[in-house]
Structures are given as structure tokens and as C-alpha cells.
Design a protein around this motif. Structure first.
Motif, PDB file in Angstrom:
ATOM      1  N   LYS A  45     -18.977 126.429  13.769  1.00  0.00           N
ATOM      2  CA  LYS A  45     -17.429 126.725  13.867  1.00  0.00           C
ATOM      3  C   LYS A  45     -16.526 125.715  13.412  1.00  0.00           C
ATOM      4  O   LYS A  45     -15.613 125.641  12.681  1.00  0.00           O
ATOM      5  CB  LYS A  45     -17.061 127.254  15.212  1.00  0.00           C
ATOM      6  N   SER A  46     -16.899 124.430  13.760  1.00  0.00           N
ATOM      7  CA  SER A  46     -16.048 123.222  13.706  1.00  0.00           C
ATOM      8  C   SER A  46     -16.234 123.020  11.893  1.00  0.00           C
ATOM      9  O   SER A  46     -15.042 122.583  11.161  1.00  0.00           O
ATOM     10  CB  SER A  46     -16.542 121.921  14.406  1.00  0.00           C
ATOM     11  N   THR A  47     -17.441 123.090  11.589  1.00  0.00           N
ATOM     12  CA  THR A  47     -17.568 122.790  10.301  1.00  0.00           C
ATOM     13  C   THR A  47     -16.737 123.660   9.321  1.00  0.00           C
ATOM     14  O   THR A  47     -16.004 123.338   8.377  1.00  0.00           O
ATOM     15  CB  THR A  47     -19.311 122.666   9.793  1.00  0.00           C
ATOM     16  N   PHE A 171      -7.025 125.563  14.932  1.00  0.00           N
ATOM     17  CA  PHE A 171      -7.359 125.068  16.425  1.00  0.00           C
ATOM     18  C   PHE A 171      -8.782 124.810  16.563  1.00  0.00           C
ATOM     19  O   PHE A 171      -9.551 125.830  16.621  1.00  0.00           O
ATOM     20  CB  PHE A 171      -6.639 125.918  17.388  1.00  0.00           C
ATOM     21  N   ASP A 172      -9.282 123.625  16.841  1.00  0.00           N
ATOM     22  CA  ASP A 172     -10.803 123.624  17.103  1.00  0.00           C
ATOM     23  C   ASP A 172     -11.131 123.177  18.643  1.00  0.00           C
ATOM     24  O   ASP A 172     -10.945 122.047  19.092  1.00  0.00           O
ATOM     25  CB  ASP A 172     -11.459 122.395  16.307  1.00  0.00           C
ATOM     26  N   GLU A 173     -11.266 124.259  19.288  1.00  0.00           N
ATOM     27  CA  GLU A 173     -11.477 124.229  20.831  1.00  0.00           C
ATOM     28  C   GLU A 173     -10.348 123.271  21.563  1.00  0.00           C
ATOM     29  O   GLU A 173     -10.910 122.235  22.047  1.00  0.00           O
ATOM     30  CB  GLU A 173     -12.939 123.520  20.801  1.00  0.00           C
ATOM     31  N   PRO A 174      -9.187 123.830  21.470  1.00  0.00           N
ATOM     32  CA  PRO A 174      -8.173 122.834  21.915  1.00  0.00           C
ATOM     33  C   PRO A 174      -8.249 122.517  23.477  1.00  0.00           C
ATOM     34  O   PRO A 174      -7.617 121.635  23.702  1.00  0.00           O
ATOM     35  CB  PRO A 174      -6.925 123.725  21.495  1.00  0.00           C
TER      36      PRO A 174
HETATM   37 MG   LIG Z   1     -17.301 122.367  17.327  1.00  0.00          MG
END
Ligand SMILES: [Mg+2]
Ligand SMILES: Nc1ncnc2c1ncn2[C@@H]1O[C@H](COP(=O)(O)OP(=O)(O)OP(=O)(O)O)[C@@H](O)[C@H]1O
Lengths: 252, 221
Positions: A45-47, A171-174
Motif C-alpha cells: 500500500k505505501s509503495t 494519506f498513508d495511514e495518517p
Molecule cells: Mg505502509
């Protein structure tokens, strides 16, 4: 629905050495829509988010912002200066806030508008105050980040991204590094952004938020979109077994 | 005894200050460049940076000053086919500046590498260029972090400026030695020289430390 999506992701692949993290991901985000991305840890997901604003360079595939390709102009690789220009259109909010500790809250928010957009200090300050008001932190403008709680810091980070007037927010796991009692203040701000018609991609473990706010939900597994649809579909009647398993673990 | 020689001492001290300021400017700018080379992604740059640090950090100040003053002009002269000479002040600044650039390069490198990558990525996602991020996000934090160590290095550099009397820069030690040759009074003169250095370094360094702590604390409170 308009013809050109705000963000179009086409067959993005990414490998780190021999590790294939993304194996061909495609989806569209239409203007004013919220797309939530869920999936187990390590599913990419982050990538994927970082490939969209090119903090990582995809191994293959392309991302289009309002129809304009991120990675290439006229068939050639886009130079870094041009990528920097494209990145203005995508606000990013990180799990770890990443505020600049040597600048005040307002300083963090107006830095890029002044230095990147070339706004005057006065105009930027007015814009900064407006963005801080949207995250309910007007009275903290002159504090340093170290004096704020995690939830307040994350809201400053949102204001900093908004100050660039981006076309979309990522938004990355804010809320993942926040104490549970502080997640609501951040989620409230995000709900309001969504209601105001902000185009957003949100990687999250907050299933309630994903179900209530998103137009579409993507379930990522092993670098591919395993399940995709409206929140009602994905949460109510998932087709894939893996998605069902994941949800049963995360929806108590 | 100070009073009698105050002019000599002050005139000499002024030269120490000139050499110090000029050498510090050289050391900081060359040190920063060497640090940026050392953390570059391309190995030839890294290699040059490492070579720079190792050479200058391990060269004694004394030998460097003498070498730059007496040998470097010969080499450069041979290269361009003309006789050249360095003014002692120039030799002193080059030699001390480069020796200390080795130390500052390491301080800068450690400082730069201690900045979380996330701060840099936040800058990138706002559309900031790498240079702008270095100037506005990285270096201001590095300066705050490296201050305590840098102050110690500045003190060493100031003390090292005394050896420039060897190549006839008219600094405090040089002036004092000259007077001693005429008046044959080593005890009061060398003692006042020592006390002057001590007083200057103690007071100035103490003051700078105090101010820098206040400045740092405002951010990391
Ligand atoms: Mg991540
Ligand atoms: N820079 C990198 N170098 C090597 N491997 C990486 C790098 N970044 C990510 N990975 C690997 O890629 C995989 C996917 O990582 P990613 O961070 O995208 O997962 P994620 O879905 O965001 O997980 P989480 O929910 O834990 O944040 C992981 O196996 C990770 O170790």
C-alpha cells in the motif's frame, strides 16, 4: 462523471531488487472522490502511494494526473525539476507526520507556498492561517511542532499539504502512529475534507472511516488489487476469500 | 605586566582572529562540500570525499602549514612554469582551513545523516527541489545539532592559529617572541600570552555555548 480522472494509475509495477512488491496495479480516482486502500501489512500500500507521487520510481507503468503523465513528457523521461513541479499537485500526509521541527507551525505550512509557488510572505501567511483554521489549529500557529500532541502534529501536516492547493491528497495511514484517543480529531478533519469535495487516496486501517467516507475501496494483496468496489460491496459482500478473511480480522 | 605590553598583545591577537575567521570560513565551506561528496550516491564522489577527510584529518597542523607555505608554491610554480610565493597569511588560512575541513566534513556528514528521511520526503512531496530541501530543511537542523561539537572544533582551530607564527604571520605568539628577543623577559611575556589566550577562549567559547544552548532549546523543548 468527467472523462479525465484526477488520478489514473495504469499497470504500475515496482520491484526492490528481486522482491516484486507491486505486480501491475491499475485504477482511477475521479475528481472529488475518496478511494480507500486496505490490505495486510507488506501488501504494497505505501509503495503504491509513493509510486503515485514518485517518492519511488515505478519499475513499469504510468500515473496520470489530470491526464498528464507523471513519468514522461513527449515520450521521454521527465526530468527531476519537472517531477517536482508535478508533485505540487499531490499533497502527501505521512504516518510519522514529518513536520520540520526547526520551523513554527505556520512556518511549516507556508514554507513551500513561499519557496516553491513564489507567494509573498503576506499572502502565504493569510493562506496558512486559512489552512490552519480548517484543521482547527489557528491558535497554535506560532508554536514549534515539539510542543504539540501527535494528533495536532498530524493536523498541521494536513494543513501543510493543503497549503499547496493540490489537486489530490494522499494519506498513508495518517492515524496509525497516534494514541487511540487522538485518532478521532484527525479523522474528523479528513471527513470534512472529503465532504468539501477533496480528491483523496487514503491508506488506512480505520475500517469505519473507509466504509463511511469512501466512494471506492481497494483491497490490496501481494502487490495486486484483489478486490475492488463500493464500500457496500467490499464490506458487505466481498468476492475474494482473502478479503473476507482480512475483514473478519479487522472488523470486530 | 599586561598593561605594559597591551598593544603588542592586542595587535597579535587581532591577527589570530583574522586567521581564525578566514580559516573557519574555508573549513566550513570545504567541509560541507566534502560531506556532500561522502554521502553522494555515486561511488567516485564518495571516494573523493573519504580521501579528503582521511588526508586532512590525519595531517598535523604544523606540517600542513609548513608544507603549504614552502612546498605547495614550488609545485604550483613548476606546474605553470612561473615562480610563485604565498603570503604567510594565505598559507596559514589554506593549511588550517583544509585541516579543519576534514573534521567539519565528518561533523556535517553525521549531522546530515541524522536527519530523518521523512523530513526530506515531506519536502519532496511539497515540490521542493533537492537544493531547497538541503538549504531550508536539512542544514538548519544540522547546524543546531552540530553546534556543541563545532564549538569545540572552533576552539581547537583558534588554538591552532598560534602555530602560524612559524611562517612569520605576525600573530600574538609571533609578536611576543619578537619582544622577548629584544627584552629578554620570557617569564612575563610568555605568561601574559598564555593568560590572554586562555581568557579569550574561555570567555568567548563560554558565551557562544550559552547562546547556542538557548537557541537549540527553543526547538527541542
Ligand atoms: Mg505502509
Ligand atoms: N525501499 C525498499 N527497499 C526494499 N524493500 C522495500 C522498500 N520499501 C518497501 N519494501 C518492501 O515492500 C513490501 C511492501 O511494503 P509497503 O511498505 O508498501 O507495505 P504496506 O502495505 O504499506 O505495509 P504496512 O501496512 O506495514 O505499512 C514489504 O515487503 C517491504 O519490506
Amino acid at each position: 462523471m468527467d472523462a479525465i480522472p484526477a488520478i489514473r494509475v495504469v499497470d504500475i509495477r515496482k520491484s526492490f531488487g528481486t522482491l516484486e512488491v507491486l505486480r501491475g496495479v491499475s485504477f482511477d480516482v475521479h475528481r472529488g472522490n475518496v478511494v480507500s486502500m486496505i490490505g495486510a501489512s507488506g501488501s504494497g500500500k505505501s509503495t503504491l502511494l509513493r509510486c503515485i507521487n514518485r517518492l519511488e520510481t515505478p519499475s513499469a507503468g504510468e500515473v496520470y494526473i489530470d491526464g498528464e503523465p507523471m513519468g514522461a513528457v513527449e515520450g521521454r523521461d521527465r526530468p527531476l525539476s519537472e517531477i517536482n513541479r508535478m508533485r505540487r499537485d499531490l499533497g502527501m500526509v505521512f504516518q510519522q507526520f514529518n513536520l520540520w521541527p526547526h520551523m513554527t507551525v505556520l512556518g511549516n505550512v507556508i514554507e513551500a507556498p513561499i519557496r516553491v509557488l513564489g507567494m509573498s510572505r503576506k499572502a502565504a501567511a493569510a493562506l496558512g492561517e486559512e489552512c490552519l483554521a480548517r484543521v482547527y489549529l489557528s491558535e497554535k500557529a506560532r508554536e514549534y511542532p515539539a510542543r504539540l500532541s501527535g494528533g495536532q502534529q498530524q493536523r498541521v501536516a494536513i494543513a501543510r499539504a493543503l497549503a499547496m492547493r493540490p489537486k489530490a491528497m494522499l494519506f498513508d495511514e495518517p492515524t496509525s502512529s497516534l494514541d487511540p484517543e487522538l485518532t478521532d480529531e484527525v479523522l474528523t478533519v479528513m471527513r470534512e475534507l472529503a465532504k468539501a469535495g477533496t480528491t483523496m487516496i487514503v491508506v488506512t486501517h480505520e475500517m469505519g472511516f473507509a466504509r463511511d467516507v469512501s466512494h471506492r475501496v481497494l483491497f490490496l494483496h501481494n502487490g495486486q488489487i484483489e478486490e475492488e468496489g463500493s464500500p457496500a460491496q467490499v464490506f458487505g459482500n466481498p468476492k475474494s476469500d482473502r478479503c473476507r478473511q482480512f475483514l473478519s480480522k479487522h472488523l470486530q | 605586566m599586561f598593561w605594559e605590553y597591551r598593544l603588542v598583545l592586542l595587535r597579535g591577537l587581532a591577527f589570530n582572529a583574522y586567521v581564525f575567521l578566514a580559516a573557519a570560513a574555508v573549513a566550513l565551506s570545504v567541509g560541507l562540500i566534502a560531506a556532500l561528496l561522502r554521502i553522494n550516491r555515486a561511488w567516485p564522489f564518495r571516494w573523493i570525499g573519504t580521501l579528503h577527510v582521511e588526508v586532512f584529518r590525519n595531517a598535523p597542523d604544523y606540517i600542513m602549514v609548513v608544507w603549504v607555505h614552502f612546498v605547495l608554491p614550488l609545485l604550483l610554480g613548476a606546474a605553470i612554469g612561473r615562480r610563485i610565493e604565498f603570503h604567510p597569511f594565505v598559507s596559514a588560512v589554506i593549511a588550517l582551513g583544509f585541516v579543519y575541513s576534514g573534521y567539519f566534513a565528518e561533523t556535517f556528514r553525521a549531522g546530515i545523516q541524522s536527519i530523518p528521511l521523512g523530513h526530506i520526503e515531506a519536502g519532496r512531496s511539497c515540490g521542493m527541489s533537492e537544493f531547497l530541501i538541503l538549504r531550508r530543511v536539512v542544514l538548519p537542523q544540522v547546524v543546531r545539532r552540530m553546534l556543541p561539537e563545532a564549538i569545540n572544533q572552533f576552539v581547537s582551530l583558534f588554538k591552532a592559529t598560534t602555530i602560524v607564527s612559524l611562517i612569520a604571520v605576525p600573530d600574538l605568539m609571533y609578536q611576543v617572541s619578537m619582544v622577548i628577543q629584544q627584552e629578554m623577559k620570557p617569564l612575563p611575556l610568555y605568561t601574559s600570552a598564555a593568560l590572554t589566550y586562555f581568557a579569550v577562549i574561555y570567555v568567548v567559547a563560554g558565551l557562544v555555548r550559552l547562546l547556542s544552548e538557548r537557541w537549540r532549546n527553543r526547538i527541542y523543548a
